[in-house]
Each structure stands twice: as structure tokens, then as C-alpha cells.
Scaffold this motif. Structure first.
Motif, PDB file in Angstrom:
ATOM      1  N   ASP A   1     -26.517  -8.032  38.212  1.00 39.97           N
ATOM      2  CA  ASP A   1     -26.161  -6.736  37.643  1.00 39.97           C
ATOM      3  C   ASP A   1     -24.671  -6.701  37.313  1.00 39.97           C
ATOM      4  OD1 ASP A   1     -24.846  -6.444  40.054  1.00 39.97           O
ATOM      5  OD2 ASP A   1     -26.233  -4.967  40.870  1.00 39.97           O
ATOM      6  N   ASP A   2     -24.158  -5.542  36.948  1.00 35.78           N
ATOM      7  CA  ASP A   2     -22.755  -5.427  36.553  1.00 35.78           C
ATOM      8  C   ASP A   2     -21.800  -5.763  37.683  1.00 35.78           C
ATOM      9  OD1 ASP A   2     -23.598  -4.627  34.070  1.00 35.78           O
ATOM     10  OD2 ASP A   2     -23.453  -2.484  34.498  1.00 35.78           O
TER      11      ASP A   2
ATOM     12  N   GLN B   1     -40.357  -2.703  38.452  1.00 35.05           N
ATOM     13  CA  GLN B   1     -39.646  -2.065  37.346  1.00 35.05           C
ATOM     14  C   GLN B   1     -38.628  -3.016  36.715  1.00 35.05           C
ATOM     15  OE1 GLN B   1     -36.675   0.947  38.200  1.00 35.05           O
ATOM     16  NE2 GLN B   1     -36.890   0.625  40.395  1.00 35.05           N
TER      17      GLN B   1
ATOM     18  N   GLN C   1     -39.054  -3.994  32.797  1.00 35.92           N
ATOM     19  CA  GLN C   1     -37.964  -3.732  31.862  1.00 35.92           C
ATOM     20  C   GLN C   1     -37.484  -5.021  31.199  1.00 35.92           C
ATOM     21  OE1 GLN C   1     -34.714  -1.178  33.140  1.00 35.92           O
ATOM     22  NE2 GLN C   1     -36.060  -0.093  34.562  1.00 35.92           N
TER      23      GLN C   1
ATOM     24  N   HIS D   1     -37.740  -5.760  27.186  1.00 36.52           N
ATOM     25  CA  HIS D   1     -36.485  -6.094  26.499  1.00 36.52           C
ATOM     26  C   HIS D   1     -36.583  -7.450  25.809  1.00 36.52           C
ATOM     27  CE1 HIS D   1     -32.131  -6.701  25.919  1.00 36.52           C
ATOM     28  NE2 HIS D   1     -32.363  -7.925  26.334  1.00 36.52           N
TER      29      HIS D   1
ATOM     30  N   VAL E   1     -29.871  -4.936  30.173  1.00 33.92           N
ATOM     31  CA  VAL E   1     -29.240  -3.951  31.050  1.00 33.92           C
ATOM     32  C   VAL E   1     -30.345  -3.253  31.842  1.00 33.92           C
ATOM     33  CG1 VAL E   1     -27.809  -1.890  31.199  1.00 33.92           C
ATOM     34  CG2 VAL E   1     -27.337  -3.604  29.439  1.00 33.92           C
ATOM     35  N   PHE E   2     -30.261  -3.321  33.159  1.00 36.00           N
ATOM     36  CA  PHE E   2     -31.274  -2.705  34.012  1.00 36.00           C
ATOM     37  C   PHE E   2     -30.977  -1.237  34.233  1.00 36.00           C
ATOM     38  CE2 PHE E   2     -32.521  -1.774  38.549  1.00 36.00           C
ATOM     39  CZ  PHE E   2     -33.865  -1.574  38.263  1.00 36.00           C
ATOM     40  N   HIS E   3     -31.991  -0.397  34.056  1.00 33.01           N
ATOM     41  CA  HIS E   3     -31.878   1.038  34.302  1.00 33.01           C
ATOM     42  C   HIS E   3     -32.702   1.370  35.550  1.00 33.01           C
ATOM     43  CE1 HIS E   3     -29.974   1.585  30.390  1.00 33.01           C
ATOM     44  NE2 HIS E   3     -30.913   0.802  29.878  1.00 33.01           N
ATOM     45  N   ASN E   4     -32.017   1.635  36.625  1.00 30.24           N
ATOM     46  CA  ASN E   4     -32.681   1.867  37.905  1.00 30.24           C
ATOM     47  C   ASN E   4     -33.401   3.209  37.906  1.00 30.24           C
ATOM     48  OD1 ASN E   4     -33.519   1.865  40.540  1.00 30.24           O
ATOM     49  ND2 ASN E   4     -31.481   2.010  41.428  1.00 30.24           N
ATOM     50  N   ARG E   5     -34.711   3.165  38.054  1.00 29.18           N
ATOM     51  CA  ARG E   5     -35.510   4.395  38.104  1.00 29.18           C
ATOM     52  C   ARG E   5     -35.893   4.768  39.528  1.00 29.18           C
ATOM     53  NH1 ARG E   5     -37.425   1.803  33.301  1.00 29.18           N
ATOM     54  NH2 ARG E   5     -36.853   3.029  31.470  1.00 29.18           N
TER      55      ARG E   5
ATOM     56  N   ARG F   1     -26.633   5.980  43.537  1.00 23.03           N
ATOM     57  CA  ARG F   1     -25.522   6.917  43.348  1.00 23.03           C
ATOM     58  C   ARG F   1     -25.683   8.177  44.194  1.00 23.03           C
ATOM     59  NH1 ARG F   1     -24.523   6.579  36.757  1.00 23.03           N
ATOM     60  NH2 ARG F   1     -24.210   4.315  36.680  1.00 23.03           N
TER      61      ARG F   1
END
Length: 420
Positions: free
Chosen positions: A303-304, A314, A318, A322, A341-345, A362
Motif C-alpha cells: 500500500d502507500d 475485497q 478490486q 482493475h 489503488v486499494f479502497h478499503n471498504r 481511520r
């Protein structure tokens, strides 16, 4: 058009195939099974809440509308990167222009592979059925047992591993014993069964915040689950589980302590990380290889912050969507592959009736009844077939209203009543 070959029809592989479906690009999807398995609900098959057909759907049925996608049921023996061929164990070689590896993961016993015959993991329908048979058969044999010590052994279930799999399994078995089986026996009380959850680390659910993990522990204890954290398993055999030099006699033992990526790294002659994952670049291409991509549990994708993405459905889904869209644009229009880019759901675990936890990252968290409803809704939506969604929803509604479980089938002959 270039031929895209996808190995694995799990969340990642199937999502890639769907993203390429309906185009002019020829796609071949290879899997050793003829069905896509919804692994997150496999524990409910193991605990008699659902049947295998509720969480598995034939791959050919899913992809039937798309004429450009070919399905091959076969087991991969290796990959010839020089000739760009995938070799199957039956001798067939399938040539590719682009190769996508999404072969998932398998359980690891950390060097104690002999434990697998006594404590099955939860990665396949066969293993789920074996666990279901062991749990239900143990209660049947306890009903007939005359020796109180033997009866206690038969009614002791040990789950190894305090991650989401172990927590969900322990909670579901405790509910099965205390509710679904409570009135069905005459000489034993299933509610007195011992369900023991063992975790080598200091606490359960290490990937979750401390507050959610503590809530999950309290919920399990209310169900009667005995939690042994900070305790490493020393031995598993036919007699039971040995922890800190003490044998816990148990008839049913379940392994949920660790996973390792498939053998894909060896096919490519690459050095994998400790978990067997293949390093990939930002666009999911395998580092050091041309026209080969990896995703899901097979890929070491950062990740970043430079941390490996977790082995969640997930993430794989994703990545597959992608990569499929990126390959489609690249092969039809020459567009370069963009970074993933992973979008955490949210990461979730269900503990029991009305009890679940959700971590959205977060600082956003949810627990209790609301999290339980959200967990159920998300898992129903993620099922690939509409009929499955209806069946599972009705099964859960019936189970919620009556506490009953309809998949309580024992499909193997009775085992001896005495411990070896």
C-alpha cells in the motif's frame, strides 16, 4: 487479439475474467474445480448453517453469457515463461500472451504438516464437510458413551488460531451446541460442550483495533467459549492438543492459524516472501517477468505506506476488476496499465448472534447489532448468483427466528467411541 490466460477462479481471477468478458479478447480461465467458492462463508458449511451449494456456483454458469471466455477444468503443473505456455498435469499446454495468476492461498501448519490429518483447516468444501461431520458425530457418540471422561473428550472442540476464521468458527460452534442442538439429545446436554479457542499471540484478532478485539473476546466468552491467548500449540495428535506440556483431550480439532500462498512462485522460478507471495509492481505485473501478473493472496502488493495488502476477498476482487479493465484498454487501445489503488471498504468478523465487528480504518469502527446486520448484508451482496442470495437470506432468516440449522448431515460411517 492477444490471448489472456487466468489461473484461478477465486475472487481475483473471476473478477478479472468478468472485466474482460464481452470483448474481442480471447480469455481462458483455468481452475482445478468447476465452481467458484465463496470462502468467507465456508465456516457456516462447517457448522451446519449452510449447504455447499449455497456458497458455490459453477464457473461455466457464471461466465456462460460471454462467448470470448473459455473455461478449463485442470490442475496447473508449471509455467514455461520462455515459450509462454501453461502446462497442466494431464499434459496439455495452453499458450498465453498475457498471464494472470490468482491461485490464492492454502493453510500452513508451520512445519508440522502431520497435524493436518487431525486438525483440518478451512480452505475447501471437503474440509468444511469433514469438520461438520466430526462435530456432529462427536455429539452422536457422546450420546452413547458410558464413560464420563470419554463423554467429555467427545464434547470438547479445540479451534487453533485467533484470527477472523478461528473467532467465527468458535462462535458458530458454540451457538450450534447451545441453541441448535440443545433439545435434540436425551442423555447429554450439548450446552455443556467445551469450545476452546487457542491463540499463540497475546490477543485475538491482531489485525483489528484493541477495542474491537476486546469486544469480540467478551462476546465469545458470553457464548461459553474458553479463550487461551498467549498459548502456543506444541502437538496435535489423535488424543488431542498439547499446550504448555498439558494435553487437552478433544475429539474435534480445527486449524485456523495461518495461510501460505500457492506454489505459483516456484512455477516462475522466483523467490517469494515468507508467506510464499510473489512481488508485484504498482500495475500488478510480476517483478522481473514480462506479460505476467499476480493478484490476491498470491501477490505481495504494497500500500502507500509500504505495508503488504491483507489477504481479503475485497483486495483480490478490486485487483481483479482493475487488472481486467486495464488489460482490456491496453489490448484494444494501447493504453498503459495504471497503478492499482486499494479502497478499503472495511474489515469485518462475526462473533455470534447480534455480535460482529467492523473496522473501516481511520478510526471509523462499528460493533454489535448494527455491525452484525451490515456484515450479513455485505456477504449476501457479494454472492455471485441471485438465487444464492435468496437462498442464503432465507436460510439466515429461518435460523434467526428458530435457532435451527438445516444442514446437519453426517456423510461418513461412525467412528470408534474410544480415544486411541
Amino acid at each position: 487479439m492477444s490471448h489472456v490466460v487466468i489461473i484461478g477462479a477465486g475472487f481475483g481471477g473471476l473478477a478479472t475474467a468478468k472485466a474482460l468478458a464481452g470483448s474481442e479478447i480471447p480469455v481462458t480461465l483455468i481452475d482445478s474445480n468447476n465452481y467458484h467458492l465463496f470462502v468467507p462463508l465456508l465456516y457456516q458449511v462447517a457448522t451446519a448453517a449452510l449447504s455447499p451449494a449455497d456458497i458455490a456456483e459453477p464457473i461455466r454458469h457464471i461466465l456462460a453469457p460471454y462467448s470470448n471466455v473459455r473455461v478449463v477444468m485442470g490442475r496447473v503443473a508449471g509455467v514455461d515463461t520462455a515459450e509462454k505456455q501453461v502446462h497442466l498435469t494431464d499434459g496439455e499446454a495452453i499458450t498465453y500472451d498475457r498471464l494472470v495468476i490468482a491461485t490464492g492461498s492454502t493453510s500452513t501448519y508451520f512445519g508440522h504438516d502431520d497435524w493436518a490429518s487431525y486438525a483440518p483447516s478451512l480452505k475447501s468444501i471437503e474440509e468444511a464437510r469433514a469438520i461438520r461431520t466430526s462435530v456432529l458425530q462427536s455429539f452422536e457418540l457422546a450420546e452413547r458413551a458410558q464413560d464420563p471422561v470419554e463423554q467429555e473428550r467427545l464434547m470438547t472442540i479445540v479451534v487453533v488460531g485467533g484470527g477472523p476464521t478461528g473467532v467465527e468458527m468458535a462462535g458458530s460452534i458454540a451457538e450450534l451446541a447451545r441453541h441448535a442442538l440443545a433439545r435434540d439429545f436425551r442423555h447429554i446436554d450439548p450446552a455443556t460442550a467445551r469450545v476452546i479457542l487457542v491463540e499463540a499471540g497475546p490477543r485475538l484478532l491482531a489485525a483489528f483495533p484493541e477495542t474491537l478485539a476486546s469486544y469480540a473476546r467478551r462476546s465469545l466468552e458470553r457464548l461459553g467459549v474458553t479463550i487461551m491467548a498467549g498459548k502456543a500449540v506444541e502437538r496435535i495428535d489423535a488424543a488431542g492438543v498439547t499446550i504448555a506440556g498439558t494435553l487437552i483431550p478433544a475429539a474435534t480439532m480445527i486449524w485456523g492459524a495461518g495461510v501460505r500462498a500457492s506454489a505459483a512462485a516456484s512455477w516462475l522460478g522466483l523467490t517469494a516472501d515468507r508467506s510464499g507471495r510473489i512481488p508485484v509492481a504498482e500495475d500488478l505485473s510480476v517483478v522481473g517477468k514480462t506479460d505476467i501478473y499476480a493478484l490476491g493472496d498470491t501477490a505481495l502488493c504494497l500500500d502507500d505506506a509500504g505495508r503488504p495488502l491483507p489477504g481479503l476477498a475485497q483486495v483480490a476482487q478490486q485487483q481483479g476488476t482493475h487488472l481486467g479493465r486495464a488489460l482490456r484498454a491496453n489490448l484494444t487501445r494501447g493504453t498503459a496499465l495504471p497503478p492499482f489503488v486499494f479502497h478499503n471498504r472495511g474489515n469485518a468478523a462475526i462473533v455470534g448472534r447480534h455480535a460482529a465487528i467492523f473496522d473501516f480504518g481511520r478510526g471509523r469502527r462499528l460493533r454489535g447489532f448494527a455491525a452484525w446486520l451490515l456484515w450479513a448484508a455485505v456477504h449476501v451482496v457479494l454472492l455471485v448468483d441471485f438465487a444464492q442470495r435468496v437462498r442464503v437470506s432465507l436460510q439466515w432468516l429461518w435460523r434467526y427466528l428458530t435457532y435451527r440449522r438445516g444442514a446437519r448431515l453426517i456423510t461418513t460411517p461412525p467412528q470408534p467411541t474410544r480415544a486411541p
